[in-house]
Every structure is written in structure tokens, then in C-alpha cells.
Design a protein around this motif. Structure first.
Motif, PDB file in Angstrom:
ATOM      1  N   LEU A  35       0.840  -1.196   0.000  1.00  0.00           N
ATOM      2  CA  LEU A  35       0.000   0.000   0.000  1.00  0.00           C
ATOM      3  C   LEU A  35       0.878   1.251   0.000  1.00  0.00           C
ATOM      4  O   LEU A  35       0.614   2.214  -0.735  1.00  0.00           O
ATOM      5  N   GLY A  36       1.966   1.194   0.774  1.00  0.00           N
ATOM      6  CA  GLY A  36       2.905   2.327   0.794  1.00  0.00           C
ATOM      7  C   GLY A  36       3.451   2.591  -0.594  1.00  0.00           C
ATOM      8  O   GLY A  36       3.501   3.743  -1.053  1.00  0.00           O
ATOM      9  N   MET A  37       3.807   1.510  -1.282  1.00  0.00           N
ATOM     10  CA  MET A  37       4.333   1.666  -2.651  1.00  0.00           C
ATOM     11  C   MET A  37       3.278   2.305  -3.550  1.00  0.00           C
ATOM     12  O   MET A  37       3.575   3.237  -4.314  1.00  0.00           O
ATOM     13  N   ALA A  38       2.043   1.850  -3.412  1.00  0.00           N
ATOM     14  CA  ALA A  38       0.965   2.394  -4.269  1.00  0.00           C
ATOM     15  C   ALA A  38       0.833   3.898  -4.058  1.00  0.00           C
ATOM     16  O   ALA A  38       0.707   4.671  -5.022  1.00  0.00           O
ATOM     17  N   ARG A  39       0.924   4.333  -2.793  1.00  0.00           N
ATOM     18  CA  ARG A  39       0.802   5.773  -2.506  1.00  0.00           C
ATOM     19  C   ARG A  39       2.000   6.549  -3.070  1.00  0.00           C
ATOM     20  O   ARG A  39       1.861   7.661  -3.587  1.00  0.00           O
ATOM     21  N   VAL A  40       3.185   5.922  -3.008  1.00  0.00           N
ATOM     22  CA  VAL A  40       4.372   6.592  -3.571  1.00  0.00           C
ATOM     23  C   VAL A  40       4.239   6.689  -5.084  1.00  0.00           C
ATOM     24  O   VAL A  40       4.568   7.708  -5.692  1.00  0.00           O
ATOM     25  N   LEU A  41       3.677   5.663  -5.714  1.00  0.00           N
ATOM     26  CA  LEU A  41       3.530   5.700  -7.180  1.00  0.00           C
ATOM     27  C   LEU A  41       2.529   6.777  -7.596  1.00  0.00           C
ATOM     28  O   LEU A  41       2.710   7.439  -8.623  1.00  0.00           O
ATOM     29  N   GLU A  42       1.522   6.996  -6.758  1.00  0.00           N
ATOM     30  CA  GLU A  42       0.582   8.102  -7.016  1.00  0.00           C
ATOM     31  C   GLU A  42       1.327   9.442  -6.944  1.00  0.00           C
ATOM     32  O   GLU A  42       1.154  10.332  -7.780  1.00  0.00           O
ATOM     33  N   LEU A  43       2.219   9.541  -5.950  1.00  0.00           N
ATOM     34  CA  LEU A  43       3.019  10.765  -5.773  1.00  0.00           C
ATOM     35  C   LEU A  43       3.909  10.994  -6.993  1.00  0.00           C
ATOM     36  O   LEU A  43       4.022  12.110  -7.514  1.00  0.00           O
ATOM     37  N   VAL A  44       4.515   9.909  -7.505  1.00  0.00           N
ATOM     38  CA  VAL A  44       5.384  10.018  -8.689  1.00  0.00           C
ATOM     39  C   VAL A  44       4.593  10.584  -9.874  1.00  0.00           C
ATOM     40  O   VAL A  44       5.046  11.483 -10.585  1.00  0.00           O
ATOM     41  N   GLU A  45       3.387  10.074 -10.053  1.00  0.00           N
ATOM     42  CA  GLU A  45       2.519  10.539 -11.155  1.00  0.00           C
ATOM     43  C   GLU A  45       2.246  12.038 -11.018  1.00  0.00           C
ATOM     44  O   GLU A  45       2.385  12.827 -11.961  1.00  0.00           O
ATOM     45  N   GLU A  46       1.933  12.448  -9.793  1.00  0.00           N
ATOM     46  CA  GLU A  46       1.616  13.874  -9.509  1.00  0.00           C
ATOM     47  C   GLU A  46       2.847  14.746  -9.770  1.00  0.00           C
ATOM     48  O   GLU A  46       2.755  15.796 -10.426  1.00  0.00           O
ATOM     49  N   ILE A  47       4.007  14.291  -9.334  1.00  0.00           N
ATOM     50  CA  ILE A  47       5.244  15.077  -9.527  1.00  0.00           C
ATOM     51  C   ILE A  47       5.530  15.254 -11.021  1.00  0.00           C
ATOM     52  O   ILE A  47       5.830  16.352 -11.492  1.00  0.00           O
ATOM     53  N   ALA A  48       5.423  14.157 -11.781  1.00  0.00           N
ATOM     54  CA  ALA A  48       5.735  14.245 -13.224  1.00  0.00           C
ATOM     55  C   ALA A  48       4.747  15.195 -13.924  1.00  0.00           C
ATOM     56  O   ALA A  48       5.159  16.071 -14.698  1.00  0.00           O
ATOM     57  N   TRP A  49       3.463  15.053 -13.598  1.00  0.00           N
ATOM     58  CA  TRP A  49       2.462  15.928 -14.240  1.00  0.00           C
ATOM     59  C   TRP A  49       2.685  17.396 -13.869  1.00  0.00           C
ATOM     60  O   TRP A  49       2.381  18.285 -14.659  1.00  0.00           O
ATOM     61  N   SER A  50       3.247  17.623 -12.685  1.00  0.00           N
ATOM     62  CA  SER A  50       3.460  19.029 -12.268  1.00  0.00           C
ATOM     63  C   SER A  50       4.501  19.705 -13.150  1.00  0.00           C
ATOM     64  O   SER A  50       4.604  20.929 -13.176  1.00  0.00           O
ATOM     65  N   HIS A  51       5.266  18.909 -13.904  1.00  0.00           N
ATOM     66  CA  HIS A  51       6.256  19.483 -14.827  1.00  0.00           C
ATOM     67  C   HIS A  51       5.878  19.200 -16.282  1.00  0.00           C
ATOM     68  O   HIS A  51       6.736  19.093 -17.154  1.00  0.00           O
ATOM     69  N   ALA A  52       4.593  19.039 -16.544  1.00  0.00           N
ATOM     70  CA  ALA A  52       4.112  18.799 -17.919  1.00  0.00           C
ATOM     71  C   ALA A  52       4.514  20.001 -18.806  1.00  0.00           C
ATOM     72  O   ALA A  52       4.710  21.105 -18.295  1.00  0.00           O
ATOM     73  N   PRO A  53       4.727  19.828 -20.121  1.00  0.00           N
ATOM     74  CA  PRO A  53       4.510  18.601 -20.887  1.00  0.00           C
ATOM     75  C   PRO A  53       5.778  17.754 -21.054  1.00  0.00           C
ATOM     76  O   PRO A  53       5.716  16.673 -21.585  1.00  0.00           O
ATOM     77  N   ASP A  54       6.939  18.237 -20.601  1.00  0.00           N
ATOM     78  CA  ASP A  54       8.173  17.520 -20.967  1.00  0.00           C
ATOM     79  C   ASP A  54       8.556  16.424 -19.991  1.00  0.00           C
ATOM     80  O   ASP A  54       9.109  15.413 -20.398  1.00  0.00           O
ATOM     81  N   ALA A  55       8.285  16.591 -18.699  1.00  0.00           N
ATOM     82  CA  ALA A  55       8.781  15.597 -17.739  1.00  0.00           C
ATOM     83  C   ALA A  55       7.919  14.331 -17.765  1.00  0.00           C
ATOM     84  O   ALA A  55       6.729  14.374 -18.099  1.00  0.00           O
ATOM     85  N   VAL A  56       8.567  13.219 -17.425  1.00  0.00           N
ATOM     86  CA  VAL A  56       7.843  11.936 -17.333  1.00  0.00           C
ATOM     87  C   VAL A  56       8.322  11.200 -16.083  1.00  0.00           C
ATOM     88  O   VAL A  56       9.439  11.440 -15.604  1.00  0.00           O
ATOM     89  N   GLY A  57       7.448  10.325 -15.559  1.00  0.00           N
ATOM     90  CA  GLY A  57       7.830   9.560 -14.365  1.00  0.00           C
ATOM     91  C   GLY A  57       6.973   8.310 -14.248  1.00  0.00           C
ATOM     92  O   GLY A  57       5.784   8.327 -14.573  1.00  0.00           O
ATOM     93  N   ALA A  58       7.589   7.214 -13.803  1.00  0.00           N
ATOM     94  CA  ALA A  58       6.848   5.952 -13.596  1.00  0.00           C
ATOM     95  C   ALA A  58       7.787   4.967 -12.907  1.00  0.00           C
ATOM     96  O   ALA A  58       8.993   5.217 -12.781  1.00  0.00           O
ATOM     97  N   ALA A  59       7.223   3.824 -12.536  1.00  0.00           N
ATOM     98  CA  ALA A  59       8.046   2.707 -12.046  1.00  0.00           C
ATOM     99  C   ALA A  59       7.772   1.513 -12.945  1.00  0.00           C
ATOM    100  O   ALA A  59       6.628   1.093 -13.105  1.00  0.00           O
ATOM    101  N   GLY A  60       8.816   0.988 -13.566  1.00  0.00           N
ATOM    102  CA  GLY A  60       8.652  -0.202 -14.423  1.00  0.00           C
ATOM    103  C   GLY A  60       9.069  -1.453 -13.678  1.00  0.00           C
ATOM    104  O   GLY A  60       8.634  -2.546 -13.964  1.00  0.00           O
ATOM    105  N   HIS A  61       9.961  -1.285 -12.722  1.00  0.00           N
ATOM    106  CA  HIS A  61      10.461  -2.425 -11.914  1.00  0.00           C
ATOM    107  C   HIS A  61       9.750  -2.382 -10.566  1.00  0.00           C
ATOM    108  O   HIS A  61       9.842  -1.378  -9.846  1.00  0.00           O
ATOM    109  N   ILE A  62       8.964  -3.453 -10.271  1.00  0.00           N
ATOM    110  CA  ILE A  62       8.178  -3.481  -9.024  1.00  0.00           C
ATOM    111  C   ILE A  62       8.238  -4.890  -8.434  1.00  0.00           C
ATOM    112  O   ILE A  62       7.997  -5.875  -9.148  1.00  0.00           O
TER     113      ILE A  62
END
Ligand code: HGY
Ligand code: MN
Ligand code: MN
Length: 416
Positions: free
Chosen positions: A244-271
Motif C-alpha cells: 500500500l505504501g508503494m501504491a501511494r508513492v507511485l501516485e506521488l510520482v505521477e503527480e510530480i511528473a504531471w506538475s512538470h508537464a509537458p516535458d517531464a515523465v515519471g513511472a516505475a517499471g520495476h516493481i
């Protein structure tokens, strides 16, 4: 330097046939490839590439990171060679063209020069860089990074895969650890052809991407430690759910990347969650955050906000969290003269083109630190890559290889 005449073209059918033959080695389960670095399949692909090159009269150099340097002689053996290449290793669910196109297009240049009996002053060296993908062994572009002095060879040898196998041992096991010291080679220039791995060229109907810059990358591995416990009998308030902690951090990652739209990107591929059992609350989660942006200050901001925000999440949930930087490189500006050689070649050959920033990382991003470097991109269908359905057209492959041919041969100086 005399530019090659516009009727000088590579043999697109022969290039496509090579791509299809290489794709038979380390096949995936859905039409793509699984030829991960320093596996037996990687060894097989290397051997096929070496045979093709030696049949074309080239000689192999092999360094201690398994980087392959296939040399085609120039009229001046002392002139610094022009290097051209990419990588033959693939993702576990990789496509047939990511990296492979750039290596085999380099070989096709030599085959065409042989066919037409064209000589160049500078030798040309076609290169296969070991472990560009960084999927089995992080970080990506591992061996071009050692070559460029970004990592020590010892550190690279000690990288472990998910089964605890060390990179250096696996490279030796497949028989592709060379004797040559890494990084001693001096280059006149380096060119890399690569599929775009994004949607821009196809959506704009452009055949060629003239890559002026590459965005920067940051990989942070996060480990959250909670407590394994029964999913049925553990009351909700008593749980320390790392998943659950990881899920909340991944939500945070999404929010951080969108805050720097349109050029920044963020995700986790290794889980990974442990123990990964249906009726156990995960006591541990290990995952890697991949942030990218063309701006270094944006990357730094995203890294910082991740560490602060993820720590707050875990503090609220009474769990521990650790961060480890496992990969990264700053945004890249490619060499102006090499980029002009690419742009002029596309113009001369009549291929539609546009300047482009590379969204993905490539060996050229590191080699650019030690020699003048530029990249060429061709479109891919729906911009899809790192997926077995990755597809390009033979026409796109040929266009990219023709531009590569002209840029390389012009820089290597045709001998009339
Ligand atoms: O991660 C990358 O950008 C590259 O595909 N290795
Ligand atoms: Mn690649
Ligand atoms: Mn890739």
C-alpha cells in the motif's frame, strides 16, 4: 569534405533480411525478442553479427566489457576511425528493432561500400555496446558508460541480476569478455541510428529525426519495509502494508511528473513485493522510479520531492524507507557538426525530417562525452517500443540507414 552523391544508397532489402534473421535469435513469446544482456541468446546474436562482419572483411576488437568493435579499414590506417553502432541486447519483452537497427545499419554501410568499391580515408568501426538496456543489470548504457569513464569496470562487474548472478561472471560465462582495456580507443566521431520509441515522427509524417538533444534520466530504487502478516486475521489498524505504501508513492510520482508537464515523465517499471503470497500482507516492496526531463533542474526537483514525499508517506504508516540512486545521466546536447552532417544528409537524400529531442537514453548519450556524436531516428508504429509489438516499415529502416550512411561516409571522407 566531399559529400556523397545523392544516388549513393544502402541495400534496404539486405538490411531488412538481416534484421529478420537477427530477430530469430532469442525470440519472445509474442513476435518480439527476449535477448537480454550476457545471456546465451546474447552470445548467439553476437556470434552471428561477428560472422556477418568478418564475411564483409572486417576484423573484431573486443574489450573487457564485451563491447564489440568491428573494423573496416580506411586508406589512412592512422586516421581516427568513425564509429557507428548501437546495441544488440533487448528488453525481456523487447522489439526486433530497438538497438539492433543501429548495429545492423552500420554493417550495411560497410557492405554497400564493399559493393560499390568506395574507399574512405578514415577507418569505420561498427560497434555493439554491451547491456544498453539496463533491464537485467542496472543501470542502462552500462558498458558505454564504463567506456566514457562514468562507472568503474569493477563496479560494473559486481552488478547483480535478480538471481544474484554478477555481470562480470556472466560476461565471462558466455565467452564474450575481451582483453582490450575499456575506453582507450580514440574516435573521430560516433553516429547512432535508433528507432524513435515515441509517436512524434509518425504522427507528423516525418521519415527522419535529427536528434539535437537527449533528455536526462534518473533511476531511484526505493525499498519500503513494513511487516508480513495474515491478510485475513490482521485487523486493519495493525497492518504495515508495504504494498500500500508503494501504491501511494507511485501516485506521488505521477503527480510530480504531471506538475512538470509537458516535458517531464515519471513511472516505475520495476516493481517487486515480498513475499508476494496471496494471503500475506507484503512486508517489503522494492521498486525503481524512472524520472526524465530535458531540464536538469526539473530532474533534481522531481528526485527531491520524491524523497521528501515518500518519507512522509512511510512515516505516516510507521514503515521504513530507503532510497538508492541506481542510474542517471544529465541531459545531452549532441555535437553541432555531426548533427549538421545528419541534417544535410537527410536534405540531400530528400527525406522529410525534423529536429528531435530523444526521449529514451542511448549509448550515444555517454559516448557524446568523449567524442563528437550525433543520432538519427526513424519512426516506429504508434510510437510503441519496449513491447514485442514494436514495428517499423522497411522504408523507414532504409531511410534511416541511408542518412546514417551519408553522415558516416562524409565524416570518414570519401577517397576519390
Ligand atoms: O531506458 C532507456 O531509455 C533505454 O531504452 N535503455
Ligand atoms: Mn535502445
Ligand atoms: Mn531499449
Amino acid at each position: 569534405m566531399a559529400a556523397p552523391s545523392d544516388n549513393l544508397k544502402i541495400n534496404g532489402d539486405r538490411l531488412w533480411e538481416m534484421l529478420m534473421d537477427m530477430a530469430k535469435i532469442g525470440p519472445g513469446i509474442a513476435g518480439g525478442n527476449n535477448r537480454q544482456t550476457v545471456t546465451d541468446e546474447d552470445g548467439e546474436g553476437r556470434a552471428l553479427f561477428q560472422k556477418w562482419c568478418e564475411d564483409a572483411g572486417m576484423t573484431m576488437g573486443l574489450d573487457q566489457m564485451g563491447n564489440m568493435f568491428m573494423r573496416h579499414e580506411g586508406t589512412d590506417p592512422d586516421a581516427l576511425p568513425v564509429y557507428v553502432g548501437s546495441h544488440l541486447d533487448t528488453q525481456p519483452t523487447g522489439g526486433k528493432y530497438d538497438g539492433v537497427l543501429g548495429v545492423l545499419a552500420g554493417l550495411e554501410i560497410i557492405r554497400t561500400l564493399n559493393d560499390l568499391d568506395i574507399k574512405t580515408k578514415h577507418p569505420i568501426v561498427v560497434t555493439n555496446w554491451t547491456n544498453e538496456e539496463g533491464t537485467r543489470y542496472a543501470p542502462a548504457m552500462l558498458s558505454s558508460g564504463v567506456f566514457a569513464g562514468m562507472h568503474t569496470q569493477e563496479w560494473a562487474y559486481d552488478r547483480e541480476d535478480s538471481e544474484g548472478l554478477k555481470f562480470g561472471n556472466e560476461l565471462e560465462r558466455i565467452g564474450w569478455k575481451g582483453d582490450e582495456k575499456v575506453g582507450d580507443r580514440k574516435m573521430h566521431a560516433f553516429f547512432e541510428l535508433h528507432i524513435e520509441q515515441g509517436p512524434i515522427l509518425e504522427s507528423e509524417g516525418k521519415e527522419i529525426g535529427v536528434v539535437t538533444h537527449g533528455q536526462g534520466l534518473s533511476w531511484t530504487q526505493v525499498t519500503i519495509t513494513g511487516k508480513d502478516s495474515h491478510t485475513g486475521s490482521t485487523p486493519m489498524p495493525m497492518r504495515k502494508n508495504a504494498g500500500l505504501g508503494m501504491a501511494r508513492v507511485l501516485e506521488l510520482v505521477e503527480e510530480i511528473a504531471w506538475s512538470h508537464a509537458p516535458d517531464a515523465v515519471g513511472a516505475a517499471g520495476h516493481i517487486e513485493v515480498y513475499p508476494n503470497s496471496r494471503n500475506v500482507i507484503p512486508g517489503k516492496a522494492v521498486f525503481t522510479i524512472d524520472f526524465r526531463s530535458p531540464q536538469l533542474d526539473v530532474i533534481s526537483d522531481m528526485e527531491q520531492r520524491l524523497r521528501i514525499g515518500a518519507k512522509e508517506i512511510c512515516d505516516d504508516m510507521d514503515m521504513d524507507i530507503e532510497f538508492e540512486k541506481v542510474g542517471g545521466f544529465d541531459p545531452v546536447t549532441f555535437d553541432e557538426n555531426c548533427v549538421s552532417a545528419v541534417r544535410n544528409a537527410a536534405e540531400r537524400l530528400g527525406y522529410s525530417h525534423r529536429d528531435l529531442i530523444s526521449g529514451a537514453g542511448h549509448d550515444a548519450c555517454w559516448i557524446n562525452r568523449v567524442t563528437p556524436t550525433a543520432m538519427i531516428m526513424c519512426p516506429c508504429v504508434d510510437g510503441l517500443s519496449h513491447n514485442e509489438a514494436e514495428e517499423i516499415s522497411p522504408e523507414w529502416a532504409k531511410a534511416g540507414a541511408d542518412v546514417l550512411f551519408h553522415a558516416v561516409v562524409e565524416t570518414a571522407e570519401i577517397v576519390e
